[in-house]
Design an enzyme around this catalytic site. Structure first.
Site, short mmCIF file in Angstrom:
data_model
loop_
_atom_site.label_atom_id
_atom_site.label_comp_id
_atom_site.label_asym_id
_atom_site.label_seq_id
_atom_site.Cartn_x
_atom_site.Cartn_y
_atom_site.Cartn_z
N HIS A 46 0.84 -1.23 -0.06
CA HIS A 46 -0.01 0.02 -0.03
C HIS A 46 0.74 1.42 -0.17
O HIS A 46 0.45 2.20 -0.48
CB HIS A 46 -1.11 -0.12 1.36
N SER B 257 4.04 1.79 8.53
CA SER B 257 3.74 0.88 7.53
C SER B 257 5.11 0.31 6.72
O SER B 257 5.85 1.15 6.08
CB SER B 257 3.00 1.42 6.23
N ASP C 129 0.08 -7.53 1.05
CA ASP C 129 0.52 -6.06 1.32
C ASP C 129 2.02 -6.00 1.72
O ASP C 129 2.52 -5.64 2.40
CB ASP C 129 -0.32 -5.64 2.68
#
Length: 180
Positions: free
Chosen positions: A21, A127, A51
């Site tokens: 992402h 992230s 992901d």
């Protein structure tokens, strides 16, 4: 037409792991080195279901971090860049390891993946951060925070990363559409 920030870590010669992402829809990708210089990177693996993305940055010149498997009760630090800011180490403890059912990064495809449920205060920008145990080994990849549970975050187990690293990393791949 927007800049996306995330964190990554080195897994091999010129190979950096982050979340899919973080690079979704990117036409160009740069890796910011610890000395502040930018290195051009290409995406060589993009898995929107897990992901995970792998970037090739040949001129990065950083050593790969060793990896290990996490277990319930393990602890360490998540090394990330919350809000795109300076490197920060946030403590974590693995509360549980589960086979989680969810959706891909586009909220379209049903997925199952090995997930570590963490007690940790993570933020956007963390992230793709490495969960590092006290021996300096990466034991997970941070990918989400619980919006309804303060102090709860999620990381992908190393088995998910290992599956992507076994794929063909020899060429540039499409990063799909941007996230909305």
């Amino acid at each position: 037409r927007r800049i996306q920030d995330g964190t990554g870590f080195v897994v091999g010669d010129g190979l950096v792991v982050t979340n899919a992402h973080v690079v979704a829809g990117a036409a160009a990708t740069d890796v910011l080195r610890s000395d502040g210089s930018k290195v051009r990177a290409t995406v060589v693996a993009f898995d929107p279901e897990r992901d995970i993305a792998v970037l090739r940055a040949p001129s990065l010149h950083r050593p790969a971090l060793p990896r290990a498997t996490a277990h319930t009760g393990d602890h360490g630090a998540v090394f990330g860049h919350p809000g795109g800011g300076p490197l920060r180490a946030a403590p974590f403890e693995v509360g549980r390891t589960v086979q989680a059912t969810g959706t891909d990064i586009y909220d379209r495809v049903r997925t199952e993946r090995a997930v570590l449920i963490l007690a940790s205060e993570l933020h956007p920008g963390d992230s793709g951060a490495a969960l590092v145990d006290p021996q300096g080994r990466v034991v997970g990849v941070a990918f989400a925070i619980a919006p309804d549970k303060p102090g709860v975050a999620y990381a992908l187990a190393m088995s998910e990363l290992d599956a992507v690293l076994r794929s063909d990393l020899s060429g540039v791949v499409d990063t799909g559409p941007c996230l909305r």
